[in-house]
Enzyme design. Structure first.
Site, PDB file in Angstrom:
ATOM      1  N   GLY A 159       0.653  -1.070  -0.153  1.00 35.90           N
ATOM      2  CA  GLY A 159      -0.102   0.143  -0.096  1.00 35.90           C
ATOM      3  C   GLY A 159       0.909   1.368  -0.231  1.00 35.90           C
ATOM      4  CB  CYS A 160       0.176   4.788   1.429  1.00 35.27           C
ATOM      5  SG  CYS A 160       0.807   6.111   1.765  1.00 35.27           S
ATOM      6  CG  PHE A 161       5.892   5.587  -0.653  1.00 36.15           C
ATOM      7  CD1 PHE A 161       5.629   6.252  -0.365  1.00 36.15           C
ATOM      8  CD2 PHE A 161       6.338   4.841  -1.889  1.00 36.15           C
ATOM      9  CE1 PHE A 161       5.299   7.590  -0.763  1.00 36.15           C
ATOM     10  CE2 PHE A 161       7.025   6.021  -2.379  1.00 36.15           C
ATOM     11  CZ  PHE A 161       6.042   7.314  -2.304  1.00 36.15           C
TER      12      PHE A 161
ATOM     13  CB  CYS B 241       1.086   2.501   5.870  1.00 34.29           C
ATOM     14  SG  CYS B 241      -0.305   4.006   5.491  1.00 34.29           S
TER      15      CYS B 241
END
Length: 179
Positions: free
Chosen positions: A14-16, A18
């Protein structure tokens, strides 16, 4: 940490922002760098990766000391801190750049990733769709993505998405955290 003994792991979950925030807090991790990998376009930018046309995923490159934390331990944290059963999506983030992916640098890492999928599959209500492929070129993300949560923790995305993820992570992996 003895830098000459450091190894690298590259994961996309997912979002890096995070994944960077999670892995920065592990004992044995020397550094975490957000970036792009798994695609074909050379030198991609964030804007280009977000179009979904580069083939790259948002990933992190983890530099770690295997004497302090194993690759298998990193994989355990990886699978526990994102949903590996959703194709091209993590929460409200969707697109191929948010896919679950492990990019291996050796046959040992490939085998460990395959074993982790077998091991953790029973923990999920749907099949794991994490992609496993060889690491080609890793491209560091732009400077404003580096250390994002630590420098922007009050931003709404950080407060509503990353902070709860970190709370869950701290509870499950208290014995592996540096903080």
């Amino acid at each position: 940490m003895d830098v000459k003994n450091a190894e690298y792991a590259v994961f996309g979950g997912g979002c890096f922002w995070c994944t960077e925030a999670v892995f920065q807090r592990l004992k044995g991790v020397k550094s975490v760098m957000p970036g792009y990998a798994g695609g074909a376009t050379p030198n991609p930018s964030y804007e280009l990766v977000c179009t979904g046309r580069t083939g790259h995923a948002e990933v992190i490159r983890i530099e770690f000391d295997p004497a302090e934390i194993s690759y298998a331990d990193l994989l355990e944290v990886f699978f526990a801190t994102h949903d590996p059963t959703t194709k091209d999506r993590q929460g409200n983030d969707h697109g191929t750049q948010y896919r679950s992916i492990i990019l291996y640098a050796s046959d040992d890492q490939k085998q460990a990733a395959e074993e982790a999928i077998r091991k953790f599959a029973p923990d999920f209500p749907a099949p794991i769709v994490t992609e496993i492929k060889p690491l080609g070129v890793f491209y560091p993300a732009e400077d404003y993505h580096q250390n994002y949560f630590n420098e922007n923790g009050a931003q709404p995305y950080c407060s509503f998405v990353i902070s709860p993820k970190l709370a869950k992570f701290r509870k499950k992996f208290a014995n592996k955290i540096v903080e």
